[in-house]
Design a protein around this motif. Sequence first.
Motif, PDB file in Angstrom:
ATOM      1  N   PRO A 173       0.500  -1.204  -0.427  1.00  0.00           N
ATOM      2  CA  PRO A 173      -0.485  -0.170  -0.280  1.00  0.00           C
ATOM      3  C   PRO A 173       0.978   1.126  -0.269  1.00  0.00           C
ATOM      4  CG  PRO A 173      -0.024  -1.041   1.888  1.00  0.00           C
ATOM      5  CD  PRO A 173       0.078  -2.379   1.421  1.00  0.00           C
ATOM      6  N   GLN A 174       1.921   1.079   0.690  1.00  0.00           N
ATOM      7  CA  GLN A 174       2.576   2.471   0.699  1.00  0.00           C
ATOM      8  C   GLN A 174       3.164   2.809  -1.071  1.00  0.00           C
ATOM      9  OE1 GLN A 174       5.652   3.070   4.390  1.00  0.00           O
ATOM     10  NE2 GLN A 174       4.821   1.164   4.770  1.00  0.00           N
ATOM     11  N   VAL A 175       3.774   1.570  -1.315  1.00  0.00           N
ATOM     12  CA  VAL A 175       4.122   2.089  -2.964  1.00  0.00           C
ATOM     13  C   VAL A 175       3.387   2.202  -3.721  1.00  0.00           C
ATOM     14  CG1 VAL A 175       4.914   0.599  -5.184  1.00  0.00           C
ATOM     15  CG2 VAL A 175       6.357   0.542  -2.310  1.00  0.00           C
ATOM     16  N   GLU A 176       1.513   1.784  -3.852  1.00  0.00           N
ATOM     17  CA  GLU A 176       0.329   1.938  -4.331  1.00  0.00           C
ATOM     18  C   GLU A 176       0.393   3.971  -4.144  1.00  0.00           C
ATOM     19  OE1 GLU A 176      -2.145  -0.638  -2.971  1.00  0.00           O
ATOM     20  OE2 GLU A 176      -1.800  -1.590  -5.063  1.00  0.00           O
ATOM     21  N   ARG A 177       0.523   4.106  -3.445  1.00  0.00           N
ATOM     22  CA  ARG A 177       0.375   5.973  -2.520  1.00  0.00           C
ATOM     23  C   ARG A 177       0.535   6.520  -3.661  1.00  0.00           C
ATOM     24  NH1 ARG A 177       0.680   5.195   3.649  1.00  0.00           N
ATOM     25  NH2 ARG A 177      -1.777   3.148   3.943  1.00  0.00           N
ATOM     26  N   ILE A 178       1.908   6.426  -3.904  1.00  0.00           N
ATOM     27  CA  ILE A 178       3.059   6.950  -4.927  1.00  0.00           C
ATOM     28  C   ILE A 178       3.621   7.136  -5.930  1.00  0.00           C
ATOM     29  CG2 ILE A 178       4.745   7.696  -2.605  1.00  0.00           C
ATOM     30  CD1 ILE A 178       6.067   5.114  -4.896  1.00  0.00           C
ATOM     31  N   MET A 179       2.370   6.162  -6.282  1.00  0.00           N
ATOM     32  CA  MET A 179       2.688   5.930  -8.279  1.00  0.00           C
ATOM     33  C   MET A 179       2.272   6.442  -9.169  1.00  0.00           C
ATOM     34  SD  MET A 179       1.625   1.309  -8.023  1.00  0.00           S
ATOM     35  CE  MET A 179       1.075   0.953  -8.954  1.00  0.00           C
ATOM     36  N   ASP A 180       1.223   7.908  -8.247  1.00  0.00           N
ATOM     37  CA  ASP A 180       0.634   8.621  -9.481  1.00  0.00           C
ATOM     38  C   ASP A 180       0.539   9.701  -8.097  1.00  0.00           C
ATOM     39  OD1 ASP A 180       0.058   7.443 -11.613  1.00  0.00           O
ATOM     40  OD2 ASP A 180      -0.935   6.223 -10.040  1.00  0.00           O
ATOM     41  N   PHE A 181      -0.213  11.332  -8.470  1.00  0.00           N
ATOM     42  CA  PHE A 181      -0.401  12.412  -7.875  1.00  0.00           C
ATOM     43  C   PHE A 181      -1.988  12.326  -7.786  1.00  0.00           C
ATOM     44  CE2 PHE A 181       3.317  14.551 -10.000  1.00  0.00           C
ATOM     45  CZ  PHE A 181       3.968  14.543  -8.297  1.00  0.00           C
ATOM     46  N   PRO A 182      -1.799  12.882  -6.487  1.00  0.00           N
ATOM     47  CA  PRO A 182      -3.401  12.465  -5.950  1.00  0.00           C
ATOM     48  C   PRO A 182      -4.523  12.747  -6.873  1.00  0.00           C
ATOM     49  CG  PRO A 182      -2.062  13.076  -4.134  1.00  0.00           C
ATOM     50  CD  PRO A 182      -0.922  12.913  -5.285  1.00  0.00           C
ATOM     51  N   ASP A 183      -3.789  13.881  -7.734  1.00  0.00           N
ATOM     52  CA  ASP A 183      -5.007  14.575  -8.181  1.00  0.00           C
ATOM     53  C   ASP A 183      -5.097  13.770 -10.533  1.00  0.00           C
ATOM     54  OD1 ASP A 183      -3.081  15.307  -9.985  1.00  0.00           O
ATOM     55  OD2 ASP A 183      -3.898  17.255  -9.472  1.00  0.00           O
ATOM     56  N   GLY A 184      -3.928  12.318 -10.204  1.00  0.00           N
ATOM     57  CA  GLY A 184      -3.982  12.388 -11.654  1.00  0.00           C
ATOM     58  C   GLY A 184      -3.473  12.837 -12.768  1.00  0.00           C
ATOM     59  N   SER A 185      -2.823  13.940 -12.127  1.00  0.00           N
ATOM     60  CA  SER A 185      -2.253  14.691 -13.035  1.00  0.00           C
ATOM     61  C   SER A 185      -1.232  14.432 -13.480  1.00  0.00           C
ATOM     62  CB  SER A 185      -2.088  16.491 -13.142  1.00  0.00           C
ATOM     63  OG  SER A 185      -1.408  16.288 -11.414  1.00  0.00           O
ATOM     64  N   TYR A 186      -0.204  13.543 -13.053  1.00  0.00           N
ATOM     65  CA  TYR A 186       1.335  12.727 -13.615  1.00  0.00           C
ATOM     66  C   TYR A 186       1.332  11.674 -13.640  1.00  0.00           C
ATOM     67  CZ  TYR A 186       5.944  12.495 -14.109  1.00  0.00           C
ATOM     68  OH  TYR A 186       7.102  12.187 -14.566  1.00  0.00           O
ATOM     69  N   CYS A 187       1.643  11.041 -14.217  1.00  0.00           N
ATOM     70  CA  CYS A 187       1.833   9.295 -13.990  1.00  0.00           C
ATOM     71  C   CYS A 187       4.041   9.230 -13.467  1.00  0.00           C
ATOM     72  CB  CYS A 187       1.035   9.035 -15.197  1.00  0.00           C
ATOM     73  SG  CYS A 187       1.546   7.329 -15.445  1.00  0.00           S
ATOM     74  N   ALA A 324       6.623   2.736   6.715  1.00  0.00           N
ATOM     75  CA  ALA A 324       6.381   2.940   7.358  1.00  0.00           C
ATOM     76  C   ALA A 324       5.941   0.753   8.130  1.00  0.00           C
ATOM     77  CB  ALA A 324       4.805   3.426   8.157  1.00  0.00           C
ATOM     78  N   GLY A 325       6.171   0.267   9.122  1.00  0.00           N
ATOM     79  CA  GLY A 325       6.174  -1.151   9.599  1.00  0.00           C
ATOM     80  C   GLY A 325       3.858  -1.577   9.159  1.00  0.00           C
ATOM     81  N   ILE A 326       3.027  -0.391   9.535  1.00  0.00           N
ATOM     82  CA  ILE A 326       1.747  -0.406   9.321  1.00  0.00           C
ATOM     83  C   ILE A 326       1.732   0.224   8.307  1.00  0.00           C
ATOM     84  CG2 ILE A 326       1.401   0.511  11.079  1.00  0.00           C
ATOM     85  CD1 ILE A 326       0.182  -2.833  10.707  1.00  0.00           C
ATOM     86  N   ALA A 327       0.615  -0.224   8.346  1.00  0.00           N
ATOM     87  CA  ALA A 327      -0.464   0.500   6.733  1.00  0.00           C
ATOM     88  C   ALA A 327      -1.584  -0.333   6.656  1.00  0.00           C
ATOM     89  CB  ALA A 327       0.128   0.404   5.528  1.00  0.00           C
ATOM     90  N   LYS A 328      -2.926   0.379   6.269  1.00  0.00           N
ATOM     91  CA  LYS A 328      -4.178   0.264   6.242  1.00  0.00           C
ATOM     92  C   LYS A 328      -4.161  -1.167   4.792  1.00  0.00           C
ATOM     93  CE  LYS A 328      -9.038   1.469   5.837  1.00  0.00           C
ATOM     94  NZ  LYS A 328      -9.325   2.511   5.333  1.00  0.00           N
ATOM     95  N   ASP A 329      -4.792  -1.862   5.435  1.00  0.00           N
ATOM     96  CA  ASP A 329      -4.980  -3.024   4.631  1.00  0.00           C
ATOM     97  C   ASP A 329      -3.399  -3.987   4.068  1.00  0.00           C
ATOM     98  OD1 ASP A 329      -8.363  -3.162   5.715  1.00  0.00           O
ATOM     99  OD2 ASP A 329      -8.805  -1.899   3.407  1.00  0.00           O
ATOM    100  N   GLN A 330      -2.751  -4.002   4.589  1.00  0.00           N
ATOM    101  CA  GLN A 330      -1.942  -4.521   4.247  1.00  0.00           C
ATOM    102  C   GLN A 330      -2.097  -5.613   3.978  1.00  0.00           C
ATOM    103  OE1 GLN A 330       1.076  -2.818   7.251  1.00  0.00           O
ATOM    104  NE2 GLN A 330       1.951  -4.998   7.660  1.00  0.00           N
ATOM    105  N   ASP A 331      -1.866  -6.156   4.944  1.00  0.00           N
ATOM    106  CA  ASP A 331      -2.269  -8.071   4.693  1.00  0.00           C
ATOM    107  C   ASP A 331      -2.801  -7.837   3.385  1.00  0.00           C
ATOM    108  OD1 ASP A 331      -4.135  -7.329   6.371  1.00  0.00           O
ATOM    109  OD2 ASP A 331      -4.781  -8.944   7.277  1.00  0.00           O
TER     110      ASP A 331
END
Length: 354
Positions: A173-187, A324-331
């Motif tokens: 989930p931590q990598v997923e969060r940085i894959m794109d900007f929140p507004d989708g303006s840049y990939c 971080a060692g913990i992330a939401k729904d990581q399992d």
Amino acid sequence: MGMKENYGIHRVIAPYGSVPQAARLLNNAPRLLNQKEVLIDVHTLQLDSTSMRDLRTYRGYDDGVRDEILKIVEKSGKMQNPRTGSGGVFVGKVREIGSERADFPHRVGDEVISLVSLTAVPLHLESVGEIHGDQVAVRGTAVFFPCYHLAKVPDDFSASVALAALDISSLVPQVERIMDFPDGSYCFQKFFIIGCGKAGVTAAALLRDRGGCPTTIAAVDFSENQLATMKELGYVGDVFNRNLLGQLDATDAGKMLEFAHGVVGEFGFDVVINCVNVPGTEAASVIAARPGGTVIFFSMATNFQRAVLSTDAIGKDVRLLMGAGIAKDQDRAMLDLLRKDKKLRSYFEALCKR
């Protein structure tokens, strides 16, 4: 019963008032000290890669590593390598649930995996047995508090595979969060993975499954075997299928710079993901990133001061993220990735057979 019991502060012996992870010594008595606790019969420890590498360097063969694990737990009441500061996770079966834990989502007898580091868990060991890779067979008791997270071993995975995967599951989930900007303006288009162990392989698999966004993924490792595995899996390479793997010492910032420039030019990578288990790679990670890019340190060998100070020493404005060692729904995220990607699942299964 006070709020301190929710966080295990009542189990801390020294220094007084700290949380268990920061403590030098915990009360690891293998019984309930209050009814907010949960006891788990532990049968396997998954040590983090950095800690196991250090233990093997420090003590050599399996007998020495076993002795060192017993000494560490006996001295501190938890499994926290005093040289690396890191621990790992465990798998075991729920033995006893305190009467004030009506919210506990598991039952007595359920096989569960900790999603919290061993550095924060009171642990009592009776014995240490066979060692397979980073997994260590033990017989002991762990104490869990309300703030700690557990995942039930799923029916479609063996305990050893689930343990190896969930050990690094917060990465997904931590990598997923940085894959794109929140507004989708840049990939993001150019990714660089340093270290081709299980975290690096998982990151590559996740980045490769990005849908319609053109992606370049490069990776380096010091180990020829790790690079060969990454190449065989086929996760690394850009849309033109070029070979973007390199055998490099990640502590060599100069060589890292040359490699990065050879792959993506002087501008650098959009995202650098550091997954190594050796110290001294912070500057090499920063120097490979583009100005305004992102560096994720998903490594217990990371030195925060070196990472921060390397940015001004190199003169590069980049965003630094500590994994971080913990992330939401990581399992769920990690296991779903394995279910979807058969190659990645086979990689973890083979890893656990070594």
